[in-house]
Scaffold this active site. Sequence first.
Site, PDB file in Angstrom:
ATOM      1  N   CYS A 194      24.498 -11.842 -53.067  1.00  0.00           N
ATOM      2  CA  CYS A 194      24.322 -11.417 -53.145  1.00  0.00           C
ATOM      3  C   CYS A 194      23.636  -9.430 -53.289  1.00  0.00           C
ATOM      4  O   CYS A 194      22.684  -8.807 -53.842  1.00  0.00           O
ATOM      5  CB  CYS A 194      23.965 -10.237 -51.090  1.00  0.00           C
ATOM      6  SG  CYS A 194      25.800 -10.065 -51.039  1.00  0.00           S
ATOM      7  N   HIS A 195      24.741  -9.439 -54.201  1.00  0.00           N
ATOM      8  CA  HIS A 195      24.120  -8.293 -55.393  1.00  0.00           C
ATOM      9  C   HIS A 195      23.222  -8.054 -56.224  1.00  0.00           C
ATOM     10  O   HIS A 195      23.389  -6.849 -56.396  1.00  0.00           O
ATOM     11  CB  HIS A 195      25.223  -8.065 -55.947  1.00  0.00           C
ATOM     12  CG  HIS A 195      25.978  -9.042 -56.918  1.00  0.00           C
ATOM     13  ND1 HIS A 195      27.112  -9.921 -56.767  1.00  0.00           N
ATOM     14  CD2 HIS A 195      25.790  -9.152 -58.125  1.00  0.00           C
ATOM     15  CE1 HIS A 195      27.292 -10.611 -57.732  1.00  0.00           C
ATOM     16  NE2 HIS A 195      26.867 -10.591 -58.435  1.00  0.00           N
ATOM     17  N   ASN A 241      25.938 -11.792 -45.390  1.00  0.00           N
ATOM     18  CA  ASN A 241      26.804 -12.925 -46.316  1.00  0.00           C
ATOM     19  C   ASN A 241      28.271 -12.520 -46.989  1.00  0.00           C
ATOM     20  O   ASN A 241      28.366 -11.469 -46.459  1.00  0.00           O
ATOM     21  CB  ASN A 241      26.394 -12.289 -47.568  1.00  0.00           C
ATOM     22  CG  ASN A 241      26.837 -13.449 -49.003  1.00  0.00           C
ATOM     23  OD1 ASN A 241      27.917 -14.331 -48.474  1.00  0.00           O
ATOM     24  ND2 ASN A 241      26.849 -13.144 -49.614  1.00  0.00           N
ATOM     25  N   TYR A 270      14.006  -8.104 -52.332  1.00  0.00           N
ATOM     26  CA  TYR A 270      13.833  -9.765 -51.615  1.00  0.00           C
ATOM     27  C   TYR A 270      12.722 -10.387 -51.186  1.00  0.00           C
ATOM     28  O   TYR A 270      12.534 -10.922 -50.571  1.00  0.00           O
ATOM     29  CB  TYR A 270      14.026  -8.240 -50.007  1.00  0.00           C
ATOM     30  CG  TYR A 270      15.489  -7.410 -49.973  1.00  0.00           C
ATOM     31  CD1 TYR A 270      16.746  -7.865 -49.885  1.00  0.00           C
ATOM     32  CD2 TYR A 270      15.694  -6.374 -50.366  1.00  0.00           C
ATOM     33  CE1 TYR A 270      17.757  -7.961 -49.472  1.00  0.00           C
ATOM     34  CE2 TYR A 270      16.705  -5.769 -51.260  1.00  0.00           C
ATOM     35  CZ  TYR A 270      18.449  -6.653 -49.625  1.00  0.00           C
ATOM     36  OH  TYR A 270      18.841  -5.624 -50.194  1.00  0.00           O
ATOM     37  N   GLU A 292      27.371  -8.730 -65.236  1.00  0.00           N
ATOM     38  CA  GLU A 292      26.517  -9.573 -65.531  1.00  0.00           C
ATOM     39  C   GLU A 292      25.626  -9.140 -66.442  1.00  0.00           C
ATOM     40  O   GLU A 292      25.549 -10.483 -67.771  1.00  0.00           O
ATOM     41  CB  GLU A 292      26.188  -9.211 -64.315  1.00  0.00           C
ATOM     42  CG  GLU A 292      27.138 -10.432 -63.379  1.00  0.00           C
ATOM     43  CD  GLU A 292      26.593 -11.188 -62.241  1.00  0.00           C
ATOM     44  OE1 GLU A 292      25.034 -11.173 -62.174  1.00  0.00           O
ATOM     45  OE2 GLU A 292      27.099 -10.983 -61.165  1.00  0.00           O
TER      46      GLU A 292
END
Length: 161
Positions: A127-128, A119, A96, A154
């Site tokens: 946002c993950h 979001n 963040y 991912e």
Amino acid sequence: MKQAAYTEIDSPVGPLRLVADESGLRRLEFLKSNRRPEASWREDPAALKKSVQQLRSYFAGELEEFDLELAPEGTPFQLEVWRRLCDIPYGETISYGELAQRIGNPKAPRAVGLANGSNPIAIVIPCHRVIGSNGKLTGYGGGLQIKEKLLALERRQLRLL
């Protein structure tokens, strides 16, 4: 919101609702409750076909970057945070604090966290990919287990389809 179309789909991370109008995709939300669609929306899976196809390709590990018109609604600060989220490469994470620096406001990691948590287009606006400064997973609208699954997908550590 203008006349909106929606569809609901099953996914490897649970049921999802997608909402779009002529401006683009407005929402992608996790259906964890019995929250009903807004009365003004019309169910129209065909209107969201491209979004659904890209999500399926993403879950199959075949798509790293979405190519969709996005039209989230928020404050100018939220929109800037969400725009910067889309700059985080597939398979990578940032804190963040780092995201706050990227928007030119290094003293605002909490405000960035609040915007991140607001979001409206989960997964597509990634946002993950934002984690705590200590490297640990922190809050996620879909739940930390889903955040963990998306990050593992991912990183090529998990197949969802």
